[in-house]
Scaffold this motif. Sequence first.
Motif, short mmCIF file in Angstrom:
data_model
loop_
_atom_site.label_atom_id
_atom_site.label_comp_id
_atom_site.label_asym_id
_atom_site.label_seq_id
_atom_site.Cartn_x
_atom_site.Cartn_y
_atom_site.Cartn_z
N LYS A 116 0.82 -1.21 0.00
CA LYS A 116 0.00 0.00 0.00
C LYS A 116 0.86 1.27 0.00
O LYS A 116 0.38 2.34 -0.34
N SER A 117 2.10 1.12 0.38
CA SER A 117 2.98 2.29 0.42
C SER A 117 3.36 2.77 -0.97
O SER A 117 3.71 3.94 -1.14
N GLY A 118 3.32 1.88 -1.94
CA GLY A 118 3.75 2.24 -3.28
C GLY A 118 5.26 2.24 -3.45
O GLY A 118 5.77 2.54 -4.53
N LYS A 119 6.00 1.88 -2.39
CA LYS A 119 7.46 1.84 -2.47
C LYS A 119 7.91 0.54 -3.15
O LYS A 119 7.21 -0.46 -3.15
N LYS A 120 9.12 0.60 -3.69
CA LYS A 120 9.71 -0.62 -4.25
C LYS A 120 10.08 -1.57 -3.13
O LYS A 120 10.56 -1.15 -2.07
N ILE A 121 9.83 -2.86 -3.37
CA ILE A 121 10.06 -3.88 -2.35
C ILE A 121 10.89 -5.01 -2.95
O ILE A 121 10.63 -5.46 -4.07
N VAL A 122 11.89 -5.45 -2.21
CA VAL A 122 12.65 -6.66 -2.55
C VAL A 122 12.29 -7.72 -1.52
O VAL A 122 12.48 -7.52 -0.32
N TRP A 123 11.74 -8.85 -1.99
CA TRP A 123 11.40 -9.95 -1.09
C TRP A 123 12.55 -10.94 -1.07
O TRP A 123 13.01 -11.40 -2.13
N ALA A 124 13.05 -11.26 0.12
CA ALA A 124 14.16 -12.19 0.26
C ALA A 124 13.82 -13.21 1.33
O ALA A 124 13.23 -12.88 2.37
N VAL A 125 14.18 -14.47 1.08
CA VAL A 125 13.95 -15.56 2.03
C VAL A 125 15.29 -15.94 2.64
O VAL A 125 16.19 -16.42 1.94
N ASN A 126 15.44 -15.69 3.91
CA ASN A 126 16.68 -15.94 4.63
C ASN A 126 16.77 -17.40 5.10
O ASN A 126 15.80 -18.14 5.05
#
Length: 447
Positions: A116-126
């Motif tokens: 909802k923020s509209g920011k770019k997101i990088v999804w990472a699985v640690n």
Amino acid sequence: MSALVAIVGRPNVGKSALFNRMIKKAGFTAAITESTPGVTRDRNYGTAEWEGRAFSVVDTGGFYAEGLPHEQEEIARQVKEQAFLAVEEADLIVHLLDGKEGLTPDDLELSSILRKSGKKIVWAVNKIDVPQREDRIAEFYRIGADEVIPVSAVTGHGFDDFMDTLVAALPPEQLAGPGAPETADLPKIAVVGRPNAGKSTLINSLLGTQRLIVSPVPGTTRDAIDSLCTYYGKKYRFIDTAGIRRKARDYSIEGFSLLRALKSIERADVALIVLDAAEGIVEQDQRIAGIVRDYGKSAIFLLNKWDLIKEPEATYKRFSQELKYKFWFMDYAPFLTISGIEKKRTAKIFPLIDEILGERRKRIPTGELNQFLSRMLSTKPFPKYRGREVKLFYMTQVGTEPPTFALFVNYPAAVKEQQIRHIEKALRDAFSFKGTPLRIQVKARSR
């Protein structure tokens, strides 16, 4: 100003481990992320660099005090707060997930907030330690991401791919806003401090001081207006960090002020650290001062609200001792007692800024430095290292803002932190460097 990357996620997914790997790989450990005992429990901010691109990193988990209740609902509330802080200030968000525990409802809820923020997101699985475990990431595509990156913050597996993806997603390098060419070289002064310390009142007082000419200048941060001031013919650019907005009742305003201060301090030459004299010095003040020092910025402590002090002389003596004790790591920074609301002694800030800027830009000739080194060693020789004599060959200044020195020795490992502190104290006794931190690099002389 560099971009800001915030790492968010549930507790114990490995945010701090990933953060530490990012800044360690950047090679900024000594300059930016060196821990300060008694100031911060955890290192929660730093600088990273990858393929020539530098950016700031915030480990959002580090902004919250220990000892909070561990009930699930409390954990969920903290996660929402962390996400809110990241959304408010970050240019890019890393949503870190736990490859061992799998996808949880809290992960899904957090991802919804971030979208909802509209920011770019990088999804990472640690916690994907080896290639054979990369099949664990399949379930995480339920989060709706186009790409989910496997990584291990501990072993480094997948880290290069993660950083390549992150840097590719960063916004373009931020350029100065309108009016910047004529103000780019002006001294930049950040006014920082915890909420309600009187930052806004102080800035209004400074801008209204007699013989000050004020004009608004668009800042380089979102929704910020810097103030361009002229005082007795000298211009200054003030960075106002006072616009802290409370968005919800359970919103962590302390965390927000620290995050806002981080971005402002990065832009500044000198930080005015505003303390509430009526309430006294608290841990949040120490944390903000620690950021100022770690980023190599000069500083002045301002004991504000002095008009509320009933016994000024006794209180002044008490604060003098308390400042030395609680800000021992910045004993070079001067302090003033002021009242922003009554405009008492606020005009003294400008001459002090000028003096400190001069100290910050000071350069000592190599000849003088080596005479200083000889005098210092004659009064206190270095102890032996593994039975061998430690030789300090010479010292030279390699940079300013802050002043940075290179010390060439035969055994760099022999020069411990306590010796570096001794050299710094001796440098200050000889050359002052009032209000500014020093950097001392110990190097081996080429044979």
